[in-house]
Design a protein around this motif. Structure first.
Motif, PDB file in Angstrom:
ATOM      1  N   TYR A   1       8.708   4.263 -17.777  1.00 36.21           N
ATOM      2  CA  TYR A   1       8.897   3.204 -16.772  1.00 36.21           C
ATOM      3  C   TYR A   1       8.914   1.815 -17.400  1.00 36.21           C
ATOM      4  O   TYR A   1       9.842   1.031 -17.199  1.00 36.21           O
TER       5      TYR A   1
ATOM      6  N   TYR B   1      11.877   0.802 -19.789  1.00 34.40           N
ATOM      7  CA  TYR B   1      13.088   0.266 -19.167  1.00 34.40           C
ATOM      8  C   TYR B   1      13.095  -1.255 -19.288  1.00 34.40           C
ATOM      9  O   TYR B   1      14.116  -1.862 -19.627  1.00 34.40           O
ATOM     10  N   TYR B   2      11.956  -1.861 -18.980  1.00 29.30           N
ATOM     11  CA  TYR B   2      11.848  -3.318 -19.092  1.00 29.30           C
ATOM     12  C   TYR B   2      11.998  -3.772 -20.545  1.00 29.30           C
ATOM     13  O   TYR B   2      12.734  -4.723 -20.836  1.00 29.30           O
TER      14      TYR B   2
ATOM     15  N   TRP C   1      13.337  -2.330 -23.199  1.00 28.38           N
ATOM     16  CA  TRP C   1      14.686  -2.173 -23.760  1.00 28.38           C
ATOM     17  C   TRP C   1      15.653  -3.161 -23.102  1.00 28.38           C
ATOM     18  O   TRP C   1      16.508  -3.740 -23.777  1.00 28.38           O
TER      19      TRP C   1
ATOM     20  N   LEU D   1      18.614  -3.932 -15.837  1.00 29.67           N
ATOM     21  CA  LEU D   1      17.916  -2.709 -15.448  1.00 29.67           C
ATOM     22  C   LEU D   1      18.837  -1.787 -14.648  1.00 29.67           C
ATOM     23  O   LEU D   1      18.867  -0.568 -14.872  1.00 29.67           O
TER      24      LEU D   1
ATOM     25  N   ILE E   1      21.161   0.442 -16.683  1.00 33.47           N
ATOM     26  CA  ILE E   1      20.633   1.590 -17.432  1.00 33.47           C
ATOM     27  C   ILE E   1      19.977   2.610 -16.505  1.00 33.47           C
ATOM     28  O   ILE E   1      19.176   3.439 -16.953  1.00 33.47           O
TER      29      ILE E   1
ATOM     30  N   TRP F   1      18.192   2.040 -13.437  1.00 31.99           N
ATOM     31  CA  TRP F   1      17.001   1.686 -12.659  1.00 31.99           C
ATOM     32  C   TRP F   1      17.271   1.996 -11.176  1.00 31.99           C
ATOM     33  O   TRP F   1      18.308   1.613 -10.639  1.00 31.99           O
TER      34      TRP F   1
ATOM     35  N   PHE G   1      20.009   3.166 -25.006  1.00 36.69           N
ATOM     36  CA  PHE G   1      18.756   3.268 -24.259  1.00 36.69           C
ATOM     37  C   PHE G   1      18.074   4.630 -24.422  1.00 36.69           C
ATOM     38  O   PHE G   1      16.902   4.705 -24.797  1.00 36.69           O
ATOM     39  N   LYS G   2      18.777   5.714 -24.158  1.00 37.56           N
ATOM     40  CA  LYS G   2      18.133   7.032 -24.191  1.00 37.56           C
ATOM     41  C   LYS G   2      17.674   7.395 -25.604  1.00 37.56           C
ATOM     42  O   LYS G   2      16.579   7.950 -25.786  1.00 37.56           O
TER      43      LYS G   2
END
Length: 358
Positions: A8, A11-12, A14, A36, A39, A41, A68-69
């Motif tokens: 969680y 996410y921020y 990255w 966000l 990607i 969110w 991201f992943k």
């Protein structure tokens, strides 16, 4: 928090790093929200303003170099490796008898509730654990400049370590030694320089958003007594009061039991976390050194099998609480339990001569 997302907070982190690569302002909530959304969110999830200090931007810029992943996978694996590796290193630094095996130490660090929380939430506390671990390692080797440079990593979340920093400054001045403070200042300067290079306007943006950042952070009821009382009764004086009392207690504890890594990491770090003005349970990763000191004591009278069973039971029982933000106040008991056990047991170890002041 609904719905739950693995990683969680990452996410921020990255998204902030990605915005830095694009030359955008990560402290602008509207811009952050757009990144966000890009990607994955959830549209139903309310985004919050980014609150981390500007000196941490270099770290998120680095991890945003990967997609991201892939970055989340690397971040998760590296975080776990760092936490277990630090625990094994701490066994050499803090446990003179080494009654706990490497396997037991690694298991306890790997399934410690805060370790699991840090992994699931995708936070960066493993980097801070590296800082305090190798601060202790370098300090024992009388490499004070190097120790200070490692200590500078606590400024990624300085609010967690106020009493510790007060103690270090006071005792280094008392010893007429500037190496740790100079090393820490150099480490902070390098972090700020790295952040400036990746975000030239980040400093201005952070200062402009500081009032909103503080309001966002301090208004959340998290995992410290100060947050709980302030949120429940609007006692705005309680957080600075706890910091002052905690710093005074830290100075007394070091005066009573000696200025050495076992006292600093085993007693003063838990005290600092307990009186911190703001904290979430995943930040309790920094309690791992104190837990390992306690395990070293417990290993005298308990078998490794019993300690493994206790550790697994605690980890399994805590899982339902780790994956939600709604029960942060429950974790207050963990931090105060570690501090209470450390006060009762670790000073006795010091008085028995297990770890002489350096």
């Amino acid at each position: 928090m609904s719905p739950f997302l693995f990683g969680y907070d990452f996410y921020y982190l990255w998204a902030v790093g990605s915005l830095l690569h694009q030359g955008e302002n990560p402290y602008d909530l509207a811009i952050l929200q757009r990144q966000l959304d890009a990607i994955g969110w959830p549209a139903s999830e309310h985004a919050q303003q980014f609150t981390h200090p500007v000196g941490s931007l270099w770290l998120y810029w680095l991890f945003a170099m990967l997609p991201f992943k892939g970055s989340l996978a690397v971040w998760s694996a590296l975080s776990m490796a760092l936490m277990v590796g630090c625990a094994i290193q701490l066994r050499q630094v803090l446990e003179p008898r080494r009654t706990a095996s490497v396997a037991l130490v690694g298991l306890i660090a790997g399934i410690f509730p805060a370790t699991l929380g840090n992994l699931i939430w995708g936070q960066m506390n493993a980097v801070i654990l590296v800082g305090i671990t190798f601060f202790a390692w370098a300090f024992r080797r009388d490499s004070y400049l190097q120790a200070g440079m490692f200590l500078s990593l606590v400024f990624l979340k300085p609010h967690l370590f106020f009493p510790l920093l007060v103690v270090v400054v006071a005792w280094e001045l008392r010893a007429r030694r500037l190496g740790v403070m100079l090393g820490c200042a150099l480490g902070i300067a390098l972090q700020l320089l790295a952040s400036y290079l990746v975000a030239p306007h980040g400093f201005t943006s952070y200062l402009e958003s500081l009032q909103g950042v503080l309001h966002e952070s301090l208004g959340i009821c998290g995992a410290t007594v100060g947050q709980l009382l302030d949120c429940a009764f609007q006692w705005t004086w309680i957080r600075p009061s706890l910091l002052a009392v905690g710093s005074a207690c830290a100075l007394w504890l070091v005066h009573r039991y000696g200025y050495h890594p076992r006292t600093l990491l085993g007693l003063i770090v838990p005290l600092s976390v307990c009186v911190a003005p703001y904290c979430w349970m995943h930040s309790f990763v920094v309690l791992i050194p104190a837990v390992l000191c306690l395990v070293d004591r417990a290993a005298v009278c308990l078998s490794e099998r019993a300690l493994r069973c206790l550790s697994v039971s605690l980890a399994m029982g805590s899982l339902p609480l780790i994956v939600t933000a709604r029960y942060q106040v429950v974790w207050i008991f963990l931090s105060w339990a570690v501090l209470g056990a450390a006060v009762l047991l670790l000073p006795r170890a010091g008085m028995e001569g297990e770890n002489k002041p350096i």
